[in-house]
Design a protein around this motif. Sequence first.
Motif, PDB file in Angstrom:
ATOM      1  N   PRO A 181       1.059  -1.178  -0.081  1.00 55.07           N
ATOM      2  CA  PRO A 181       0.133  -0.051   0.077  1.00 55.07           C
ATOM      3  C   PRO A 181       0.865   1.287  -0.051  1.00 55.07           C
ATOM      4  CG  PRO A 181      -0.843  -1.830   1.588  1.00 55.07           C
ATOM      5  CD  PRO A 181       0.478  -2.255   1.011  1.00 55.07           C
ATOM      6  N   GLY A 182       1.913   1.210   0.926  1.00 55.05           N
ATOM      7  CA  GLY A 182       2.913   2.667   0.739  1.00 55.05           C
ATOM      8  C   GLY A 182       3.494   2.641  -0.950  1.00 55.05           C
ATOM      9  N   ASN A 183       3.762   1.767  -1.419  1.00 55.38           N
ATOM     10  CA  ASN A 183       4.230   2.087  -2.775  1.00 55.38           C
ATOM     11  C   ASN A 183       3.170   2.582  -3.678  1.00 55.38           C
ATOM     12  OD1 ASN A 183       6.645   1.010  -2.006  1.00 55.38           O
ATOM     13  ND2 ASN A 183       6.363  -1.299  -2.888  1.00 55.38           N
ATOM     14  N   LEU A 184       2.060   1.949  -3.569  1.00 55.10           N
ATOM     15  CA  LEU A 184       0.784   2.410  -4.416  1.00 55.10           C
ATOM     16  C   LEU A 184       0.427   3.901  -4.130  1.00 55.10           C
ATOM     17  CD1 LEU A 184      -1.356  -0.747  -4.504  1.00 55.10           C
ATOM     18  CD2 LEU A 184       0.401  -0.154  -6.154  1.00 55.10           C
ATOM     19  N   ALA A 185       0.463   4.151  -2.807  1.00 56.45           N
ATOM     20  CA  ALA A 185       0.328   5.333  -2.429  1.00 56.45           C
ATOM     21  C   ALA A 185       1.009   6.544  -2.983  1.00 56.45           C
ATOM     22  CB  ALA A 185       0.156   5.426  -0.733  1.00 56.45           C
ATOM     23  N   LEU A 186       2.310   6.162  -2.713  1.00 55.15           N
ATOM     24  CA  LEU A 186       3.245   6.928  -3.332  1.00 55.15           C
ATOM     25  C   LEU A 186       3.365   7.289  -4.705  1.00 55.15           C
ATOM     26  CD1 LEU A 186       6.094   8.496  -2.128  1.00 55.15           C
ATOM     27  CD2 LEU A 186       7.288   6.681  -2.408  1.00 55.15           C
ATOM     28  N   GLY A 187       3.214   6.194  -5.562  1.00 57.58           N
ATOM     29  CA  GLY A 187       3.004   6.423  -6.966  1.00 57.58           C
ATOM     30  C   GLY A 187       1.803   7.270  -7.204  1.00 57.58           C
ATOM     31  N   ALA A 188       0.723   7.072  -6.639  1.00 61.02           N
ATOM     32  CA  ALA A 188      -0.438   7.438  -6.652  1.00 61.02           C
ATOM     33  C   ALA A 188      -0.260   9.090  -6.539  1.00 61.02           C
ATOM     34  CB  ALA A 188      -1.678   6.945  -6.066  1.00 61.02           C
ATOM     35  N   PHE A 189       0.503   9.527  -5.353  1.00 63.09           N
ATOM     36  CA  PHE A 189       0.367  10.681  -5.092  1.00 63.09           C
ATOM     37  C   PHE A 189       1.251  11.705  -6.125  1.00 63.09           C
ATOM     38  CE2 PHE A 189       3.775  13.820  -2.879  1.00 63.09           C
ATOM     39  CZ  PHE A 189       2.665  14.782  -2.427  1.00 63.09           C
ATOM     40  N   VAL A 190       2.185  10.963  -6.603  1.00 69.83           N
ATOM     41  CA  VAL A 190       3.037  11.684  -7.711  1.00 69.83           C
ATOM     42  C   VAL A 190       2.345  11.876  -9.059  1.00 69.83           C
ATOM     43  CG1 VAL A 190       5.076  11.250  -9.390  1.00 69.83           C
ATOM     44  CG2 VAL A 190       5.273  10.722  -6.979  1.00 69.83           C
ATOM     45  N   LEU A 191       1.632  10.696  -9.458  1.00 72.81           N
ATOM     46  CA  LEU A 191       0.559  10.887 -10.547  1.00 72.81           C
ATOM     47  C   LEU A 191      -0.293  11.969 -10.296  1.00 72.81           C
ATOM     48  CD1 LEU A 191      -0.536   9.502 -13.020  1.00 72.81           C
ATOM     49  CD2 LEU A 191      -1.782   8.160 -11.733  1.00 72.81           C
ATOM     50  N   VAL A 192      -0.867  12.211  -9.151  1.00 72.15           N
ATOM     51  CA  VAL A 192      -1.928  13.266  -8.916  1.00 72.15           C
ATOM     52  C   VAL A 192      -1.195  14.690  -9.057  1.00 72.15           C
ATOM     53  CG1 VAL A 192      -3.357  14.242  -6.965  1.00 72.15           C
ATOM     54  CG2 VAL A 192      -3.453  11.907  -7.493  1.00 72.15           C
ATOM     55  N   VAL A 193       0.093  14.638  -8.426  1.00 71.94           N
ATOM     56  CA  VAL A 193       0.686  15.915  -8.474  1.00 71.94           C
ATOM     57  C   VAL A 193       0.943  16.479  -9.824  1.00 71.94           C
ATOM     58  CG1 VAL A 193       2.846  17.113  -7.851  1.00 71.94           C
ATOM     59  CG2 VAL A 193       1.837  15.800  -6.205  1.00 71.94           C
ATOM     60  N   LEU A 205       4.583  25.860 -14.643  1.00 69.90           N
ATOM     61  CA  LEU A 205       4.205  24.918 -13.822  1.00 69.90           C
ATOM     62  C   LEU A 205       3.984  23.491 -14.690  1.00 69.90           C
ATOM     63  CD1 LEU A 205       2.052  26.538 -10.949  1.00 69.90           C
ATOM     64  CD2 LEU A 205       4.276  25.502 -10.862  1.00 69.90           C
ATOM     65  N   ARG A 206       3.241  23.951 -15.783  1.00 67.14           N
ATOM     66  CA  ARG A 206       3.104  22.682 -16.874  1.00 67.14           C
ATOM     67  C   ARG A 206       4.290  22.272 -17.425  1.00 67.14           C
ATOM     68  NH1 ARG A 206      -0.929  26.443 -19.141  1.00 67.14           N
ATOM     69  NH2 ARG A 206       0.199  26.444 -20.917  1.00 67.14           N
ATOM     70  N   LEU A 207       5.057  22.887 -17.938  1.00 71.69           N
ATOM     71  CA  LEU A 207       6.429  22.421 -18.384  1.00 71.69           C
ATOM     72  C   LEU A 207       7.064  21.688 -17.680  1.00 71.69           C
ATOM     73  CD1 LEU A 207       7.382  25.222 -20.673  1.00 71.69           C
ATOM     74  CD2 LEU A 207       6.400  22.915 -21.405  1.00 71.69           C
ATOM     75  N   SER A 208       7.386  22.093 -15.842  1.00 72.27           N
ATOM     76  CA  SER A 208       7.880  21.425 -15.031  1.00 72.27           C
ATOM     77  C   SER A 208       6.958  20.554 -14.115  1.00 72.27           C
ATOM     78  CB  SER A 208       8.676  22.731 -14.183  1.00 72.27           C
ATOM     79  OG  SER A 208       8.960  23.642 -14.717  1.00 72.27           O
ATOM     80  N   ALA A 209       6.047  20.257 -14.628  1.00 70.98           N
ATOM     81  CA  ALA A 209       5.351  19.163 -13.840  1.00 70.98           C
ATOM     82  C   ALA A 209       5.940  17.931 -13.425  1.00 70.98           C
ATOM     83  CB  ALA A 209       3.773  18.854 -14.629  1.00 70.98           C
ATOM     84  N   ILE A 210       6.623  17.417 -14.267  1.00 71.97           N
ATOM     85  CA  ILE A 210       7.320  15.988 -13.930  1.00 71.97           C
ATOM     86  C   ILE A 210       8.399  16.219 -13.275  1.00 71.97           C
ATOM     87  CG2 ILE A 210       8.587  14.060 -15.065  1.00 71.97           C
ATOM     88  CD1 ILE A 210       6.438  14.151 -17.525  1.00 71.97           C
ATOM     89  N   ILE A 211       9.417  17.213 -13.302  1.00 75.85           N
ATOM     90  CA  ILE A 211      10.335  17.478 -12.366  1.00 75.85           C
ATOM     91  C   ILE A 211       9.803  17.633 -11.127  1.00 75.85           C
ATOM     92  CG2 ILE A 211      12.146  18.938 -12.140  1.00 75.85           C
ATOM     93  CD1 ILE A 211      13.028  17.420 -14.222  1.00 75.85           C
ATOM     94  N   ILE A 212       8.729  18.472 -10.866  1.00 76.14           N
ATOM     95  CA  ILE A 212       8.375  18.841  -9.671  1.00 76.14           C
ATOM     96  C   ILE A 212       7.709  17.773  -8.867  1.00 76.14           C
ATOM     97  CG2 ILE A 212       6.597  20.216  -8.371  1.00 76.14           C
ATOM     98  CD1 ILE A 212       6.858  22.315 -10.442  1.00 76.14           C
ATOM     99  N   GLY A 213       6.984  16.824  -9.803  1.00 78.44           N
ATOM    100  CA  GLY A 213       6.162  15.703  -9.237  1.00 78.44           C
ATOM    101  C   GLY A 213       7.383  14.660  -8.752  1.00 78.44           C
ATOM    102  N   LEU A 214       8.498  14.692  -9.442  1.00 71.68           N
ATOM    103  CA  LEU A 214       9.496  13.612  -8.965  1.00 71.68           C
ATOM    104  C   LEU A 214      10.301  14.245  -7.695  1.00 71.68           C
ATOM    105  CD1 LEU A 214      11.513  12.682 -12.208  1.00 71.68           C
ATOM    106  CD2 LEU A 214      10.027  11.003 -10.788  1.00 71.68           C
ATOM    107  N   ALA A 215      10.360  15.549  -7.726  1.00 70.93           N
ATOM    108  CA  ALA A 215      11.025  16.341  -6.409  1.00 70.93           C
ATOM    109  C   ALA A 215      10.086  15.994  -5.022  1.00 70.93           C
ATOM    110  CB  ALA A 215      11.244  17.628  -6.684  1.00 70.93           C
ATOM    111  N   VAL A 216       8.736  16.427  -5.467  1.00 73.43           N
ATOM    112  CA  VAL A 216       7.833  16.180  -4.099  1.00 73.43           C
ATOM    113  C   VAL A 216       7.701  14.908  -3.851  1.00 73.43           C
ATOM    114  CG1 VAL A 216       5.468  16.509  -3.610  1.00 73.43           C
ATOM    115  CG2 VAL A 216       6.892  18.429  -5.001  1.00 73.43           C
ATOM    116  N   GLY A 217       7.537  13.929  -4.783  1.00 78.35           N
ATOM    117  CA  GLY A 217       7.531  12.515  -4.416  1.00 78.35           C
ATOM    118  C   GLY A 217       8.742  11.939  -3.585  1.00 78.35           C
ATOM    119  N   SER A 218      10.012  12.257  -4.157  1.00 79.14           N
ATOM    120  CA  SER A 218      11.101  11.772  -3.499  1.00 79.14           C
ATOM    121  C   SER A 218      10.866  12.409  -1.811  1.00 79.14           C
ATOM    122  CB  SER A 218      12.404  12.387  -4.313  1.00 79.14           C
ATOM    123  OG  SER A 218      12.288  11.766  -5.357  1.00 79.14           O
TER     124      SER A 218
END
Length: 461
Positions: A181-193, A205-218
């Motif tokens: 569940p922790g893995n799924l929650a973390l991946g889903a959180f990045v996806l939502v961000v 923000l649109r152009l940096s969405a994936i970079i920001i998502g990876l940073a926030v997820g990490s």
Amino acid sequence: MPTDTSMPSELIYGLHDRPAPMTSMLAALQHVLAAFVGIITPPLIIGSALGLGTHLPYLISMALLVSGIGTFIQARRPFGIGAGMICLQGTSFAFLGAVLSAGFIVKQRGGSPEDILAMIFGVCFFGALVQIVLSRFIGQLQRVITPLVTGIVITLIGVSLIKVGITDLGGGFNAPDFGAPGNLALGAFVLVVIILLNRSTTTWLRLSAIIIGLAVGSLAAWFSGKLVIQPLPDLPLISVPVPFKFGFAFDWTAFLPVALIYLISTLETVGDLTANCMLSRQPISGPSYIERLKGGVLGDGVSCMLAATFSAFPNTTFAQNNGVIQLTGVASRYVGLYIGVVLMLLGLLPMIGAVLQQIPKPVLGGATLVMFGSVAAAGVRILAQSPLDRRNMLIIATSFGVGLGVAAQPQLLHRMPQLVQNLFDSAITSGGVTALIMCLLLPEPKHSGEVSTQRLENEPV
């Protein structure tokens, strides 16, 4: 993909305009942000699957460096090599299956990580010749390289790679806590961000969405204990490119699937270059268009050959950067030169690769799931540009049926010769070849060319 010339989307800087240095750098950084994750993700996936952890920082550095060199060549167009446009070169996801297959062949023989890399880069080097040769015959191949075939191939690439993204989201291949569940929650959180940032009205923000998502997820993974930061290895400040650093090997069994993917990659590149021409307000028919396609595909082939020489995986023209051109209104090829220089500088710093290697798999999976889904969506969009008459619907249905059927039932070809298995055990190759053969064998209605041309001229991006 087609653009309506009546749209209020006049370019701020046309293809041959020279923006001021600061403007060029800002536009270049947006392209780099949009492509950065796409460039480094295939080395991360391949390195993880084949156990190449000790070499990953170098592989990531070389991926960035060669992407920069290839992008510079595409924009500068020396000796007719390149399209003369912003064609950002990045590590191709289409080769993942074939490259992993070549690596596993060596691994099953008891080969070391160095032996694995020697084989991969050896077959990729000679495979690049396929694309270089094909570039000289783009005009004659127009009957085969159609939007219909291109759309089918790109859709299959995206659908096939979604499995890789969802596996990482669950924790990675053979992870002891896969599906926790922790893995799924973390991946889903990045996806939502990433989804929320992509809906922002702020371009950055649109152009940096994936970079920001990876940073926030990490960061979230660190707080939750999923990310345990490891000491950085003792790496040189500058990563010096060494030709064939891991040696050079060749095997026909590993080569043929790679060569076929180079053919498929050529189809994908033609589609991306056509979209780029539309956005840059360049002709999409006639001699100048064909010459631009020839130069662009040749640039891809040369970039792939350089990649194999300097220990990077095969490159291709990234489709997502066409969106950056549309958003910024900057199509100047001189911006491509800035992009190339920025990527080359990033590639010379191996510490970047060492840091990125520590991104948790669920975080990476949450981001790649969006990227791979976007690839599939781009393919569907291209298919929508073709007239969906009875012939084309039959080709689409059969190609998807064969490709996705083989992917869904991997044991289907297990009684066939090993060469057949290696060639057709992926949705991309089996479905792509089916589409090519059917387009050649089934006669095209006389009116379809007129309908296709009208749609290309009138449909908005």
